[in-house]
Design a protein around this motif. Structure first.
Motif, mmCIF file in Angstrom:
data_model
loop_
_atom_site.group_PDB
_atom_site.id
_atom_site.type_symbol
_atom_site.label_atom_id
_atom_site.label_comp_id
_atom_site.label_asym_id
_atom_site.label_seq_id
_atom_site.Cartn_x
_atom_site.Cartn_y
_atom_site.Cartn_z
ATOM 1 N N GLN A 178 0.835 -1.205 0.000
ATOM 2 C CA GLN A 178 0.000 0.000 0.000
ATOM 3 C C GLN A 178 0.872 1.258 0.000
ATOM 4 O OE1 GLN A 178 -3.450 0.049 -0.008
ATOM 5 N NE2 GLN A 178 -3.449 -2.163 -0.240
ATOM 6 N N GLU A 179 1.919 1.260 0.829
ATOM 7 C CA GLU A 179 2.818 2.411 0.858
ATOM 8 C C GLU A 179 3.587 2.534 -0.446
ATOM 9 O OE1 GLU A 179 5.095 3.100 4.482
ATOM 10 O OE2 GLU A 179 4.008 1.461 5.446
ATOM 11 N N ALA A 181 2.640 1.590 -3.420
ATOM 12 C CA ALA A 181 1.751 2.103 -4.461
ATOM 13 C C ALA A 181 1.508 3.598 -4.290
ATOM 14 C CB ALA A 181 0.425 1.347 -4.423
ATOM 15 N N ALA A 182 1.366 4.044 -3.033
ATOM 16 C CA ALA A 182 1.152 5.463 -2.788
ATOM 17 C C ALA A 182 2.385 6.285 -3.160
ATOM 18 C CB ALA A 182 0.789 5.685 -1.321
ATOM 19 N N LYS A 183 3.582 5.759 -2.882
ATOM 20 C CA LYS A 183 4.808 6.460 -3.276
ATOM 21 C C LYS A 183 4.930 6.530 -4.792
ATOM 22 C CE LYS A 183 7.514 5.369 0.870
ATOM 23 N NZ LYS A 183 8.672 4.616 1.405
ATOM 24 N N LEU A 185 2.560 6.919 -6.765
ATOM 25 C CA LEU A 185 1.654 7.985 -7.199
ATOM 26 C C LEU A 185 2.167 9.371 -6.844
ATOM 27 C CD1 LEU A 185 -1.781 6.409 -6.241
ATOM 28 C CD2 LEU A 185 -0.803 6.623 -8.524
ATOM 29 N N MET A 187 2.864 10.513 -3.624
ATOM 30 C CA MET A 187 2.438 11.028 -2.327
ATOM 31 C C MET A 187 3.628 11.185 -1.386
ATOM 32 S SD MET A 187 -1.090 8.993 -1.444
ATOM 33 C CE MET A 187 -2.542 9.117 -2.483
ATOM 34 N N ASN A 189 5.389 11.227 2.481
ATOM 35 C CA ASN A 189 5.284 10.268 3.577
ATOM 36 C C ASN A 189 4.160 10.636 4.546
ATOM 37 O OD1 ASN A 189 7.395 8.685 2.647
ATOM 38 N ND2 ASN A 189 8.941 9.860 3.759
ATOM 39 N N THR A 191 1.421 12.316 3.851
ATOM 40 C CA THR A 191 0.135 12.060 3.198
ATOM 41 C C THR A 191 -0.167 10.569 3.161
ATOM 42 O OG1 THR A 191 0.472 14.019 1.815
ATOM 43 C CG2 THR A 191 -1.217 12.463 1.114
ATOM 44 N N ILE A 192 0.853 9.771 2.924
ATOM 45 C CA ILE A 192 0.659 8.311 2.908
ATOM 46 C C ILE A 192 0.193 7.830 4.278
ATOM 47 C CG2 ILE A 192 1.856 6.100 2.715
ATOM 48 C CD1 ILE A 192 3.652 7.411 0.613
ATOM 49 N N ARG A 195 -3.543 9.361 4.792
ATOM 50 C CA ARG A 195 -4.606 9.013 3.853
ATOM 51 C C ARG A 195 -4.651 7.537 3.496
ATOM 52 N NH1 ARG A 195 -6.487 13.424 1.003
ATOM 53 N NH2 ARG A 195 -8.090 11.934 0.321
ATOM 54 N N VAL A 196 -3.559 6.820 3.681
ATOM 55 C CA VAL A 196 -3.505 5.426 3.228
ATOM 56 C C VAL A 196 -3.331 4.452 4.387
ATOM 57 C CG1 VAL A 196 -2.278 3.766 1.758
ATOM 58 C CG2 VAL A 196 -2.578 6.132 0.976
#
Length: 316
Positions: A178-179, A181-183, A185, A187, A189, A191-192, A195-196
């Motif tokens: 999950q982290e 995938a967010a990186k 995109l 995002m 740290n 925000t991750i 929000r995630v």
């Protein structure tokens, strides 16, 4: 009349007399305990009813709730910071977090509250400035850290050590993908985390945090070590000592603790349902549709922001 289905198996439940006997024994014991509770004159139920809604008791309930909510709110903020520091790549951050958790989990809360009560003796004056250099400003400890604030800070600092491990376990339960995938995109740290990771970790964090909140409600009875003398347990204990009837006032305190705990348990149940959506059965934790109103999917389709067939443009 013959059975239309030949050779039907007429199954009967297996008799379990042990369960019936056990249930009867438990019911008899419960009835005996209830009878002894009601008929025992030592409980003084007339005194219980007289002081159950006493103004001093009600004020004690208010201060108990203030201590519980305030200390838990501060402890949650500190716990998130400690859990993030514990997962940091910086060894100083990890070391400070580990030392904090080790110290506050390793010493009794009564001892910690006693030290908070003696803070003005240990440090009569507190100041902010450069170490071994000039002071920017200073203040008297007893004027700022009153008994209430000493009790609230003592409870919060102790609870933060336990909640930090709960939050860390929740953060660890989130799939590292999950982290990643967010990186991918773009995002940051922070925000991750906000929000995630945290929304998914709440499913693991909420149940033990609810238990800690209930435990905190009862731990407020120890703030007499500060001393703070306005909370529920001390208020009922003072009335009992004045009347020379400690038992009925202990019953009153127990009744109010049970009432508040029951309310907190209901709130914990709905929080677990909310953050548990998407896990387990299809309907578990799902909010029922509003009577006479459209469902969320129907509202989205009615808004006209989506196509009826999303593959229409790419399907030959």
């Amino acid at each position: 009349m013959s059975d239309p289905i030949p050779h039907r198996i007429h199954a009967r439940p297996v008799p379990r007399p042990g369960r019936v006997v056990g249930a009867l024994v438990i019911l008899v014991i419960a009835a005996m305990a209830l009878h002894g509770l009601v008929t025992n004159a030592t409980f003084r139920w007339d005194t219980v009813w007289l002081y159950l809604r006493d103004i001093v008791v009600i004020r004690g309930i208010g201060w108990t709730l203030v201590l519980t909510v305030g200390s838990m709110a501060l402890a949650i903020v500190m716990a998130v910071l400690l859990a993030v520091m514990r997962r940091s790549d910086n060894p100083v951050m990890r070391g400070v977090s580990w030392t904090y958790i080790w110290f506050f989990r390793g010493t009794p809360v009564w001892v910690q509250l006693t030290f908070w009560g003696l803070l003005s003796v240990l440090y009569p004056r507190l100041s902010i400035g450069v170490p071994f250099g000039p002071e920017f400003f200073s203040f008297s400890t007893k004027d700022v850290v009153t008994a209430f604030w000493a009790a609230l800070l003592g409870l919060a600092f102790n609870e933060a050590a336990y909640l930090a491990e709960i939050v860390r376990a929740g953060l660890t339960s989130v799939d590292p993908g999950q982290e990643e995938a967010a990186k991918a995109l773009g995002m940051s740290n922070s925000t991750i985390l906000r929000r995630v990771v945290l929304p998914q970790a709440m499913r693991v964090i909420v149940p033990p945090t609810g238990n800690e909140t209930i435990s905190m409600l009862k731990t407020t009875s120890l703030v007499i070590a500060v001393p703070f003398t306005l909370e529920l347990f001390y208020a009922t204990n003072a009335i009992g000592n004045r009347l020379y009837q400690p038992i009925p006032l202990l019953v009153i305190a127990s009744i109010w603790y049970l009432v508040i705990t029951s309310i907190l348990m209901v709130g914990q149940h709905y929080l677990e349902q909310y953050y548990g959506r998407g896990f387990g059965s299809e309907t578990k934790g799902r909010r029922p549709p509003r009577p006479g109103g459209p469902s969320r999917q129907e509202a989205i389709q009615a808004a006209g922001t989506t196509k009826d067939d999303p593959f229409l443009e790419v399907t030959p």
